[in-house]
Design a protein around this motif. Structure first.
Motif, PDB file in Angstrom:
ATOM      1  N   GLN A 254      -1.086   7.882   5.057  1.00  0.00           N
ATOM      2  CA  GLN A 254      -2.105   6.892   5.399  1.00  0.00           C
ATOM      3  C   GLN A 254      -1.995   5.622   4.553  1.00  0.00           C
ATOM      4  OE1 GLN A 254      -4.241   7.283   7.977  1.00  0.00           O
ATOM      5  NE2 GLN A 254      -3.127   9.196   8.394  1.00  0.00           N
ATOM      6  N   ARG A 255      -1.144   5.654   3.535  1.00  0.00           N
ATOM      7  CA  ARG A 255      -0.954   4.521   2.620  1.00  0.00           C
ATOM      8  C   ARG A 255      -2.264   4.153   1.923  1.00  0.00           C
ATOM      9  NH1 ARG A 255       1.452   2.665   7.474  1.00  0.00           N
ATOM     10  NH2 ARG A 255      -0.135   1.031   7.717  1.00  0.00           N
ATOM     11  N   THR A 256      -2.962   5.168   1.437  1.00  0.00           N
ATOM     12  CA  THR A 256      -4.249   4.931   0.798  1.00  0.00           C
ATOM     13  C   THR A 256      -4.308   5.603  -0.567  1.00  0.00           C
ATOM     14  OG1 THR A 256      -5.214   6.872   1.887  1.00  0.00           O
ATOM     15  CG2 THR A 256      -5.477   4.720   2.975  1.00  0.00           C
TER      16      THR A 256
ATOM     17  N   SER B 252      -7.363   6.877  -3.430  1.00  0.00           N
ATOM     18  CA  SER B 252      -8.793   7.151  -3.629  1.00  0.00           C
ATOM     19  C   SER B 252      -9.038   7.410  -5.101  1.00  0.00           C
ATOM     20  CB  SER B 252      -9.242   8.364  -2.801  1.00  0.00           C
ATOM     21  OG  SER B 252      -9.056   8.129  -1.422  1.00  0.00           O
TER      22      SER B 252
ATOM     23  N   ASP C  50       0.840  -1.208   0.000  1.00  0.00           N
ATOM     24  CA  ASP C  50       0.000   0.000   0.000  1.00  0.00           C
ATOM     25  C   ASP C  50       0.873   1.255   0.000  1.00  0.00           C
ATOM     26  OD1 ASP C  50      -2.269  -1.558   0.040  1.00  0.00           O
ATOM     27  OD2 ASP C  50      -2.606  -1.353   2.198  1.00  0.00           O
TER      28      ASP C  50
ATOM     29  N   ALA D 219       1.099   4.119  -2.962  1.00  0.00           N
ATOM     30  CA  ALA D 219       0.838   5.533  -2.681  1.00  0.00           C
ATOM     31  C   ALA D 219       2.028   6.398  -3.084  1.00  0.00           C
ATOM     32  CB  ALA D 219       0.521   5.716  -1.202  1.00  0.00           C
TER      33      ALA D 219
ATOM     34  N   ALA E  68      -7.681  -1.704  -6.201  1.00  0.00           N
ATOM     35  CA  ALA E  68      -8.222  -0.699  -5.288  1.00  0.00           C
ATOM     36  C   ALA E  68      -9.742  -0.752  -5.310  1.00  0.00           C
ATOM     37  CB  ALA E  68      -7.737   0.701  -5.689  1.00  0.00           C
TER      38      ALA E  68
END
Length: 461
Positions: free
Chosen positions: A452-454, A456, A390, A394, A428
């Motif tokens: 946040q290692r995300t 979107s 992750d 990112a 994802a």
């Protein structure tokens, strides 16, 4: 995590956060270090002298925790593989500080910036490691490999060996290796094909700098020397598993085949990468056609690995044949005792049965407790690995917010859809309703949060 390289330290800050989050130990308690110092000085006293036999090791160039050394000799039409395994049990006593700490850790934990070892370095990278710096105690498993790739355990003994060379995957030459090395590996691999084994060895992922402050995930296919080396470990673990099963004891590595839903998701993933997977071809057959040189096929190999039902450990049970679907065989872990707790006990059991001795009660009892301990350790390693991936995704996509990517729906969830980007090895979630697996999407990256290692995304079609 062994499958992700980060030579430019692009992940350094995030990795420090991951270490804190998952409480990855950065040292050993003082009593454990003291016990390791004493153990490292222990002189072998139950070992025959095999220093006249030419053993070598083959590992990544930087590795110093060397579990295995090998020698090969012909025996009629068969090949004899003498596989020397670090004799960890010689240094670690049941119930001592080293043993207690190892049961807490379960496995060595790998991250791109270093590892948290199962045993202190003075043992794992010193006295117990099969380095070419002097004689070492080992357990030698002799495995008979038939012309058709069939394997049988011919014997096991505690021995003193001396490694003649520390060979590296990326620089080894055929002339450095024992005669029969390539032939033995070929026999094992041919037998895998005949069994219908589905063992997938994905390429390593690397975080590569593009020079403009951005990064990409690239692939490094496994070298031929790595695949051939893996065949020796596979042969030994299978031969040991068969011997343990025949003697009604042991601890086995088992794995179920991917279920129908997982295979369906993989078909959509293959479609996302533009790969042609014939409808009538089983997964086990299709994955043997994949070429890790092709980035899309390499990414699909990783998808197969992640789609597996997950491997676990089970002790011997009367009337049950333990089965590892990916290996298409009964299988055990015995060849990495410096890195996996369970292997130390499998080695001890195998050494006993091969010499007509009773398996120690402490080993039999450990087989009942190890599945839970190893499952906990494997789960933690899996969570760390996922966090590292992750983070890498990112870091790779940071700065590309607003860019549009083609994707394919691989699964539908209660909160939207799971998708695979067509041009990147990224899976994802996206808020997308009224879609079915296999549908094509166009999505816009709205955020790539390195802290946040995300990631979107929003659907735009």
């Amino acid at each position: 995590m062994k499958a992700l390289a980060d030579p430019d330290n692009a992940l350094a800050h995030g990795l420090a956060t991951i270490r804190d989050q998952f409480q990855v130990p950065d040292a050993f308690p003082a009593p454990v270090l003291a016990a390791a110092e004493i153990a490292a000085a222990r002189a072998p006293a139950q070992h025959v002298d095999r220093t006249d036999r030419r053993f070598v090791t083959l590992d990544p160039a930087a590795s110093t925790d060397l579990d295995q050394a090998f020698a090969i000799e012909p025996s009629g039409a068969d090949l004899l593989l003498h596989y020397a395994i670090a004799d960890v049990a010689w240094f670690v006593d049941d119930g001592d500080a080293l043993d207690t700490e190892a049961w807490q850790r379960g496995t060595t934990r790998y991250l791109p910036d270093g590892k948290a070892g199962l045993y202190p370095p003075i043992l794992a990278e010193g006295a117990a490691s099969l380095l070419p710096t002097g004689p070492r105690p080992a357990v030698i498993f002799t495995v008979r490999v038939a012309p058709d790739g069939g394997v049988r355990l011919d014997g096991a003994e505690r021995a003193i060996i001396r490694s003649a060379a520390k060979l590296a995957y990326d620089s080894v030459r055929d002339s450095d290796l024992p005669a029969g090395f390539a032939e033995l590996a070929g026999r094992i691999q041919a037998a895998e094909d005949r069994r219908g084994a589905a063992r997938v060895d994905p390429p390593e992922q690397e975080v590569a700098a593009l020079g403009d402050g951005t990064y990409q995930l690239a692939f490094r296919p496994l070298l031929e020397s790595e695949n051939r080396n893996a065949a020796m470990s596979l042969a030994t673990n299978m031969a040991i598993a068969d011997a343990l099963q025949a003697h009604h004891t042991g601890l086995f590595r088992v794995m179920a085949e991917p279920d129908a839903r997982a295979v369906k998701r993989l078909r959509h993933t293959a479609s996302a990468f533009g790969l042609t997977w014939p409808d009538a071809m089983p997964l086990t057959e299709y994955e043997r056609t994949l070429d890790a040189i092709d980035p899309r096929q390499a990414a699909f190999m990783l998808a197969i690995r992640r789609a597996g039902m997950g491997a676990s450990y089970v002790p011997y049970r009367d009337g049950v044949v333990p089965w590892h679907a990916a290996m298409a065989a009964t299988y055990a872990h015995a060849t990495a005792p410096l890195r996996r707790l369970a292997d130390r006990y499998v080695v001890r059991a195998t050494l006993a049965i091969a010499n007509g001795q009773t398996v120690p009660d402490v080993v039999t009892e450990a087989f009942t407790r190890l599945p839970q301990v190893m499952a906990r350790a494997d789960a933690l390693s899996g969570r760390i690995d996922r966090a590292v991936i992750d983070l890498a995704e990112a870091v790779m996509l940071h700065g590309q917010e607003g860019q549009v990517f083609p994707a394919v729906v691989t699964d539908v969830t209660d909160h939207g859809a799971r998708m695979q980007l067509r041009d990147l090895p990224v899976v994802a979630n996206v808020s997308a309703h009224n879609v079915t697996p296999g549908d094509a999407l166009r999505v816009r990256l709205t955020a790539a949060d390195r802290e946040q290692r995300t990631l979107s995304f929003e659907r735009i079609n």
